[in-house]
Design an enzyme around this catalytic site. Sequence first.
Site, PDB file in Angstrom:
ATOM      1  N   SER A   1       0.820  -1.215   0.000  1.00  0.00           N
ATOM      2  CA  SER A   1       0.000   0.000   0.000  1.00  0.00           C
ATOM      3  C   SER A   1       0.854   1.265   0.000  1.00  0.00           C
ATOM      4  O   SER A   1       0.354   2.349  -0.308  1.00  0.00           O
ATOM      5  CB  SER A   1      -0.931   0.018   1.209  1.00  0.00           C
TER       6      SER A   1
ATOM      7  N   GLY B   1      -4.220  -1.868  -0.984  1.00  0.00           N
ATOM      8  CA  GLY B   1      -3.337  -1.549  -2.099  1.00  0.00           C
ATOM      9  C   GLY B   1      -3.035  -0.064  -2.152  1.00  0.00           C
ATOM     10  O   GLY B   1      -3.603   0.728  -1.404  1.00  0.00           O
TER      11      GLY B   1
ATOM     12  N   GLY C   1      -2.307   3.851  -4.014  1.00  0.00           N
ATOM     13  CA  GLY C   1      -2.792   4.757  -5.045  1.00  0.00           C
ATOM     14  C   GLY C   1      -4.190   5.307  -4.841  1.00  0.00           C
ATOM     15  O   GLY C   1      -4.843   5.077  -3.821  1.00  0.00           O
TER      16      GLY C   1
ATOM     17  N   CYS D   1      -9.398  -1.687   3.489  1.00  0.00           N
ATOM     18  CA  CYS D   1      -8.655  -0.493   3.081  1.00  0.00           C
ATOM     19  C   CYS D   1      -9.025  -0.082   1.647  1.00  0.00           C
ATOM     20  O   CYS D   1     -10.146   0.339   1.410  1.00  0.00           O
ATOM     21  CB  CYS D   1      -7.154  -0.709   3.256  1.00  0.00           C
ATOM     22  N   LEU D   2      -8.142  -0.237   0.675  1.00  0.00           N
ATOM     23  CA  LEU D   2      -8.497   0.084  -0.704  1.00  0.00           C
ATOM     24  C   LEU D   2      -9.685  -0.747  -1.160  1.00  0.00           C
ATOM     25  O   LEU D   2     -10.556  -0.260  -1.895  1.00  0.00           O
ATOM     26  CB  LEU D   2      -7.301  -0.164  -1.630  1.00  0.00           C
TER      27      LEU D   2
ATOM     28  N   GLN E   1     -12.839   0.824  -0.143  1.00  0.00           N
ATOM     29  CA  GLN E   1     -13.159   1.971  -0.994  1.00  0.00           C
ATOM     30  C   GLN E   1     -13.703   1.527  -2.355  1.00  0.00           C
ATOM     31  O   GLN E   1     -14.657   2.114  -2.877  1.00  0.00           O
ATOM     32  CB  GLN E   1     -11.905   2.832  -1.154  1.00  0.00           C
TER      33      GLN E   1
ATOM     34  N   ASN F   1      -3.668   2.558   7.413  1.00  0.00           N
ATOM     35  CA  ASN F   1      -2.770   3.034   6.369  1.00  0.00           C
ATOM     36  C   ASN F   1      -3.609   3.454   5.173  1.00  0.00           C
ATOM     37  O   ASN F   1      -3.821   2.687   4.242  1.00  0.00           O
ATOM     38  CB  ASN F   1      -1.761   1.953   5.961  1.00  0.00           C
TER      39      ASN F   1
ATOM     40  N   GLY G   1      -5.058   7.140   2.771  1.00  0.00           N
ATOM     41  CA  GLY G   1      -5.104   8.575   2.530  1.00  0.00           C
ATOM     42  C   GLY G   1      -6.420   9.045   1.951  1.00  0.00           C
ATOM     43  O   GLY G   1      -6.589  10.236   1.683  1.00  0.00           O
ATOM     44  N   TYR G   2      -7.338   8.083   1.726  1.00  0.00           N
ATOM     45  CA  TYR G   2      -8.654   8.408   1.169  1.00  0.00           C
ATOM     46  C   TYR G   2      -9.735   7.867   2.107  1.00  0.00           C
ATOM     47  O   TYR G   2      -9.479   6.982   2.924  1.00  0.00           O
ATOM     48  CB  TYR G   2      -8.822   7.795  -0.223  1.00  0.00           C
TER      49      TYR G   2
ATOM     50  N   HIS H   1      -7.044  -2.079   9.213  1.00  0.00           N
ATOM     51  CA  HIS H   1      -6.483  -3.404   8.956  1.00  0.00           C
ATOM     52  C   HIS H   1      -6.710  -4.323  10.157  1.00  0.00           C
ATOM     53  O   HIS H   1      -5.936  -4.308  11.115  1.00  0.00           O
ATOM     54  CB  HIS H   1      -4.984  -3.300   8.667  1.00  0.00           C
TER      55      HIS H   1
ATOM     56  N   GLU I   1      -6.151  -7.389  10.382  1.00  0.00           N
ATOM     57  CA  GLU I   1      -5.068  -8.370  10.515  1.00  0.00           C
ATOM     58  C   GLU I   1      -3.886  -7.787  11.271  1.00  0.00           C
ATOM     59  O   GLU I   1      -2.956  -8.519  11.652  1.00  0.00           O
ATOM     60  CB  GLU I   1      -4.626  -8.854   9.135  1.00  0.00           C
TER      61      GLU I   1
END
Length: 346
Positions: free
Chosen positions: A39, A209, A211, A237-238, A241, A280, A282-283, A320, A322
Site C-alpha cells: 500500500s 493496495g 494509489g 482499506c483500498l 473503498q 494506512n 489517505g482516502y 487493517h 489483521e
Amino acid sequence: MEDGSVFAGRLIGAEKIAVGEVVFTTSVVGYPQTLTDPSYKGQIITFTMPLIGNYGVSEDQLESDGIKAEGVVLFEATFPSHYKSVMSLEEWLASSGVPGVARVDTRALVQMLREHGVMMGAIGPEDPAVLMEALRKSPHYEDVVYVDMVSVKEPVLLGEGRLCIGVVDCGVKRSIVREFLKRGVRVKLVPCRRPELAFDCDALFISNGPGNPKLLDFLSAKVSEYVEYKKPLMGICLGHQVIAMALGAGIYKLKFGHRASNKPVRDIRFTGRTYITTHNHGYAVDPRGTDLKVWAVQPDDGTVEGLYHERLPILTTQWHPEASPGPQDTRWVFDKFLKLVERHGH
C-alpha cells in the site's frame, strides 16, 4: 518538497533519487512490515518514532517480497540488537535499492504535513535544485495506477479447505492471506485486472493496495457485476473503498491520512466497543445516498471505518483487522465474514 521546503540529513541506503508522496506514520514498531506493505508503493514514509532499526530485519516480519515504499525519512537509524536480525535497516535499504535520509527534523516535517497536507517530495544525494527538477518531471501520486505494479500477474492457489475465498490482489499483505489460511479455507489469489477469475469461489475479497481509488473504475465495475450474484463480499482499506464505489459511494482524499498502529475505531453496531487498530490510508468513503450502512467510525474525525449492507452479504473495513504490526483486537472481523460465507457462499 514540492512547496520548495528543504530538509537536510544523512543519506542512508541506496545512493539514488526517489520521488513520491511524502506521508508519515506514528507507529512506534513494525518498520519492516510498514516498508514492505504494498500500500506504500509510490510514497516516501516519514517515521515519527525517533529511533528506527533497533531490532533489525528478518524474513518473518515482511508483508511482501521486499520494500515497496519509494524512500524513507527518519531521525535516527539505530544499530540492531535482536537474535532474529539478519541485517541492519541501512543495509536492507542499500541492498533493496531504496534511498533514505536520517537526522532529519521529522517533527518539523510532520507538523508541516499536518498543516498543509501531504505533498510530493524527492530525496537523494543531489543538490536541492536537481531534486526539484526530478520532482517536476515525475507524475503526481494521484495520477498513477500503482496497483498494476504490486498485483500478481496470474492466479495463485494457496491452502486447502472446503471453502474458497477469491482474493483480488491490489497489493495484498501476507498477513491478510495468513488470516484466511489459518481458518482452514482455500485462497485463490487473482490479478486486480481480472477479478472475474475468482467469481467461482464461495466469496470474494478485495485487498488493500496503493494509489488513488478513483482510478480503479475497471475494478469497481467488475465488483458491481459480482454484487449481482448476491454472494459474500469483503474489502479491507483500498478494497473497502472499491466496494463502496461499486455501490455508488463517493471517495475523497484526507488532508494527511491515517497511518499508525494506534488509531481508535468505534464499532457502532456489532459490539459497541472502541478498538485500537492499524491504519494506512489517505482516502475515505462517503456512503450517503447508497444502500450501504456504517458500522464503524473513527472517533477522532468521524471518517467511515466499516460498511455493511442490510440485504446483501457485504462487509468492509477501512482499517487493517489483521494488524501486523499492531493490535490483534479486531481479527474477529475475519470470523464474522466467514460466517457470512457459510450462510450465503455455497
